[in-house]
Design an enzyme around this catalytic site. Sequence first.
Site, mmCIF file in Angstrom:
data_model
loop_
_atom_site.group_PDB
_atom_site.id
_atom_site.type_symbol
_atom_site.label_atom_id
_atom_site.label_comp_id
_atom_site.label_asym_id
_atom_site.label_seq_id
_atom_site.Cartn_x
_atom_site.Cartn_y
_atom_site.Cartn_z
ATOM 1 N N ARG A 43 0.818 -1.255 0.003
ATOM 2 C CA ARG A 43 -0.181 0.052 0.090
ATOM 3 C C ARG A 43 1.001 1.409 -0.007
ATOM 4 N NH1 ARG A 43 -3.386 -3.229 3.572
ATOM 5 N NH2 ARG A 43 -5.068 -3.907 2.215
ATOM 6 N N LYS A 88 3.767 11.314 -11.405
ATOM 7 C CA LYS A 88 2.930 10.481 -12.270
ATOM 8 C C LYS A 88 3.551 9.257 -12.510
ATOM 9 C CE LYS A 88 0.176 13.849 -14.842
ATOM 10 N NZ LYS A 88 -0.406 14.410 -15.949
ATOM 11 N N GLU A 121 10.911 17.976 -24.626
ATOM 12 C CA GLU A 121 10.216 18.241 -23.123
ATOM 13 C C GLU A 121 10.548 19.557 -22.627
ATOM 14 O OE1 GLU A 121 7.661 16.968 -21.996
ATOM 15 O OE2 GLU A 121 7.320 14.850 -22.793
ATOM 16 N N LYS A 166 8.214 22.801 -13.432
ATOM 17 C CA LYS A 166 7.464 21.685 -13.217
ATOM 18 C C LYS A 166 7.121 21.729 -11.734
ATOM 19 C CE LYS A 166 6.039 17.175 -14.115
ATOM 20 N NZ LYS A 166 5.965 15.659 -14.959
ATOM 21 N N GLU A 208 -3.703 17.297 -11.235
ATOM 22 C CA GLU A 208 -4.325 17.659 -12.453
ATOM 23 C C GLU A 208 -5.586 17.885 -12.551
ATOM 24 O OE1 GLU A 208 -1.976 16.081 -15.942
ATOM 25 O OE2 GLU A 208 -3.680 16.214 -17.015
ATOM 26 N N ARG A 267 -2.041 21.954 -14.133
ATOM 27 C CA ARG A 267 -1.000 20.951 -14.470
ATOM 28 C C ARG A 267 -1.320 20.503 -16.168
ATOM 29 N NH1 ARG A 267 1.555 15.926 -10.958
ATOM 30 N NH2 ARG A 267 2.972 15.242 -12.778
ATOM 31 N N ASN A 282 0.861 19.054 -20.721
ATOM 32 C CA ASN A 282 0.477 18.246 -21.764
ATOM 33 C C ASN A 282 0.664 18.820 -23.194
ATOM 34 O OD1 ASN A 282 -0.101 15.593 -20.773
ATOM 35 N ND2 ASN A 282 -1.398 16.495 -19.374
ATOM 36 N N HIS A 317 0.811 16.793 -26.222
ATOM 37 C CA HIS A 317 0.775 15.655 -26.092
ATOM 38 C C HIS A 317 -0.357 14.794 -26.677
ATOM 39 C CE1 HIS A 317 4.254 16.324 -23.408
ATOM 40 N NE2 HIS A 317 4.210 15.093 -22.957
ATOM 41 N N HIS A 340 0.636 11.665 -28.184
ATOM 42 C CA HIS A 340 0.366 10.372 -27.797
ATOM 43 C C HIS A 340 -0.406 9.618 -28.806
ATOM 44 C CE1 HIS A 340 0.671 11.092 -23.031
ATOM 45 N NE2 HIS A 340 1.942 10.797 -23.730
ATOM 46 N N HIS A 393 9.088 9.233 -27.871
ATOM 47 C CA HIS A 393 8.228 10.102 -27.073
ATOM 48 C C HIS A 393 8.351 11.703 -27.372
ATOM 49 C CE1 HIS A 393 5.290 11.814 -24.118
ATOM 50 N NE2 HIS A 393 6.234 12.358 -23.711
HETATM 51 N N1 GLY Z 1 4.212 14.978 -17.874
HETATM 52 C C1 GLY Z 1 3.078 15.856 -17.535
HETATM 53 C C2 GLY Z 1 2.878 15.760 -16.035
HETATM 54 O O1 GLY Z 1 3.580 15.354 -15.238
HETATM 55 O O2 GLY Z 1 1.978 16.383 -15.640
#
Ligand code: GLY
Length: 381
Positions: free
Chosen positions: A133, A155, A197, A239, A249, A253, A257, A260, A264, A278
């Site tokens: 957990r 993430k 990025e 960031k 998010e 946040r 993206n 993306h 993606h 990527h």
């Molecule tokens: N890579 C996007 C984020 O971490 O929100």
Amino acid sequence: MPLTQCDTIKVDLKSASIEGDNRSYDIYVGQRLIEFAGRLIKPLLKRPFSIIVTDDNVAKHHLANLQASLGNQEIASEAIILPHGESSKSMRMLEDLLEQLIAHGIERGDVICVLGGGVIGDLAGFAASALRRGVDFVQIPTSVLAQVDSSVGGKTGINSPQGKNLIGAFHQPKMVLADIDILDTLSERHIKAGYGEILKYALINDLEFFNWLLENGKKLVDGDKLARQYAVVKSCQAKANIVSQDEKEMGMRALLNLGHTFGHALENHTNYSDRLLHGEGVAIGMVLAFEFSSYLGFNNGGDITTIKAHLEQIGLPHDLSFNGLEPLPSAKRMLELMRQDKKTEQGNLTFILAKSIGQSFVEKNVDEQKILNFLHAKQFT
Ligand code: GLY
């Protein structure tokens, strides 16, 4: 030996956390950090033991150094070495990793050292979130992409055959150690892809950083250590600033993206293979996001030429003629792939658009016909 040329950035989650829940942590960015890893990690440990999760490529270059650094602080370590590549972000590999961690006797109070790029970071971070957990982990990112983005912000997750990162959790690391020297072992293509990025942060909300990149981006890609360190620090600061305000998010946040939604979908189209890395998908995706913004009337398109010229200078793809993408999906298929985006709400896509370089915003409820018309206007048939 003192810790030289090292910058420290705080991800301050206090405002996002419930009282008494201190999940804030430091990101260290500097040269020769692996040498100091043992010293930095030791205060986090309840017993002098850690399990390192890494991949076969990274292990060849850096595992012995990390184990020596831990050993110098009398920290015993075991290593789990997984196959490299995006296909490791799978349910099967997650199960295998969890079983190996349990077999190594991991306890709830242990700290896992995650040594690798975005794939290992996401996979092992997710395993840490699920194991007993929630077990703590330290990120030691070994790619540009991981140093400037995926190792920071908590993430974690794996891919589903239906889309990227669809299975995952928010689980913050205890510390991030971004060693600039590690980037020397990367291929030119991976350095350039990671640059996509870095450029993202400039395009989101930092025109001054964009201008710095115009001047110094090429130098950075070619190996200049100080330029690399500056760009990693700027990216992590950007960031950390966003994640500190919106960990889960719920709002801003999503700006991270940029590029993306398109990117993606293109990665899914190419089966997450080496045909399109990527960061290459993000680079093409950011140009498409600016072009779509212009198509919708949010900007006059003037910045697109500047961004494309910069990507050309760096050696990153910037349009759909990139040969890895062939054959392009139909517009309808592209829309279907874009719908797998986690920002989709009630079937409606969310886009990160831009008024100009450094002025991006979140746009919901874009009319589907307009998306299809735009895709048709590009090379999607
Ligand atoms: N890579 C996007 C984020 O971490 O929100």
